[in-house]
Design an enzyme around this catalytic site. Structure first.
Site: not given
Length: 428
Positions: A253, A256, A284, A319, A337, A360
């Site tokens: 984590e 990341w 969209w 998360n 997004w 995202w």
């Protein structure tokens, strides 16, 4: 005299730039600038501003115990430094690296100011273990897939030694001054009612992390995000803890975070454009009424609504739930997004540009190492897997299973088919 400029490193302990400043030949003026360019975009009770001010108060208290103090300013950093340079003889300005596009431009402009005054601008790596191009492929190009990046990261990590920079032991080098320590009111803000949860990196939490982290009702997350975001804790100490506990999941984590930071460094356009350009051709729907229902947690999909209500009330979202609400916005509602990224930027306590944009775009299918666009979470199936007793959902939706809870704003099957059709038309 030298200046040390606190930014995303709000602690006296193990602070690389501060350590180097305090080891210079000159006395050090420690400063923090509430940047009016950033603050002008925030609500007056923003919880992150309250958190920053509380961290500054901790620094101030520690300095006052040694008869010293922190100078806190409010304004445009260029103007603040211009005024400081007119009042003081400054040899060098020390600070720690910041990697976001706005910060890079700000530092470039400031460096030009310092050059004209023959002042050294000395910056250090502090908020990450590896930065910029320190973890790249053998040919020097950046990784855009997490797994090989993390393997290389760990290989490189074995070759270094984590160093503690005992900046806390050198505070006698801080100079006496008469600059103010501004209150929240002084900068036009007020104390937020949102409480920041203390972080937890206990052995129990880390050892059980893999087993518990996907179940929001258990509340078994570390809450480290905001502390890392503003440098209230040392990343070196956090990584050392993860290594000592021998827990790969928790360690990953932390990696990341650095993966997304190096992506933003190498590909700064991803701040507001898709990493995969063809995804910017998606048509969209961007229905404002549906977006409003998503923001308020009134979509009729309990997992989505619980997550959004948690975010609005606390500035935090689990998360697993972040993935569900992001997928729902992009895939079920066909809303860009960037709308979701912007809303999270307003609300999340641990908002970090690189990670927020990265996650995202992952949800939308448009980013690095992204989920394939045809992977569409079924919000009802996610409940069966991760909150089957509805403990998390009922905490945030007390009216669940009553007439006052809204009907679903879209049909899952229809929304899924529409999404697949729309994406296929855009990206093939």
């Amino acid at each position: 005299m030298n200046i040390f400029w606190f930014r995303r490193d709000l602690r006296l302990e193990d602070n690389v730039g501060l350590f180097h400043a305090l080891n210079s030949m000159e006395e050090v003026l420690p400063i923090f600038i509430f940047d009016e360019i950033i603050l002008s975009q925030l609500p007056k009770d923003d919880a992150r501003v309250t958190f920053i001010h509380e961290q500054l108060q901790k620094i101030q208290l520690a300095l006052q115990q040694q008869g010293k103090s922190l100078a806190v300013f409010h304004g445009n950093p260029l103007e603040v430094f211009t005024k400081l340079l007119s009042e003081q003889t400054i040899s060098a300005v020390y600070t720690n690296h910041d990697y976001e596009p706005y910060a890079r431009k700000r530092d470039k402009d400031l460096n030009q100011l310092f050059v004209t005054h023959t002042i050294s601008f000395l910056t250090s790596k502090d908020q990450v273990i590896f930065e910029k191009s320190e973890v790249v492929k053998d040919d020097g190009s950046p990784y855009v897939v997490y797994t090989p990046y993390s393997k290389k990261w760990k290989e490189n990590f074995k070759k270094i030694q984590l160093v503690h920079y005992p900046s806390e032991e050198k505070l006698d080098k801080i100079t006496q001054h008469s600059y103010p320590f501004l209150s929240l009111t002084d900068i036009g803000f007020e104390k937020s009612t949102i409480q920041v949860t203390p972080y937890d990196i206990s052995t129990t939490l880390i050892q059980n992390y893999e087993a518990t982290r996907n179940f929001p009702a258990l509340n078994k997350t570390s809450y480290l995000g905001i502390y890392l975001r503003f440098g209230a804790v040392s990343i070196r100490k956090m990584v050392a803890k993860a290594v000592a506990e021998k827990n790969e999941t928790f360690w990953n984590e932390l990696i990341w975070r650095e993966f997304f930071m190096q992506i933003l460094w190498h590909f700064p356009h991803t701040k507001n454009a898709s990493f995969r350009p063809k995804y910017d051709a998606i048509h969209w729907n961007n229905n404002e009424e549906l977006f409003e229902k998503w923001c308020e947690g009134k979509t009729g999909y309990p997992f989505v609504d619980a997550g959004m209500r948690e975010l609005n009330a606390t500035g935090h979202m689990h998360n697993r739930v972040r993935m569900i609400v992001a997928s729902f916005l992009c895939k079920h509602l066909l809303i860009d997004w960037r709308w979701g990224e912007s809303y999270f930027a307003q609300k999340l306590l641990d908002y970090e540009l690189a990670s927020n944009v990265g996650n995202w775009q992952w949800a939308a299918g448009s980013g690095v190492d992204a989920a394939p666009y045809f992977r569409i979470f079924n919000p009802s199936e996610q409940i069966k897997k991760f909150d089957k007793d509805l403990r998390y959902i009922k905490k945030w939706i007390p009216e669940l299973e009553t007439a006052s809870y809204p009907q679903p704003i879209v049909d899952h099957k229809e929304a899924r088919e529409r999404c697949l059709k729309t994406y296929k038309e855009a990206v093939g």
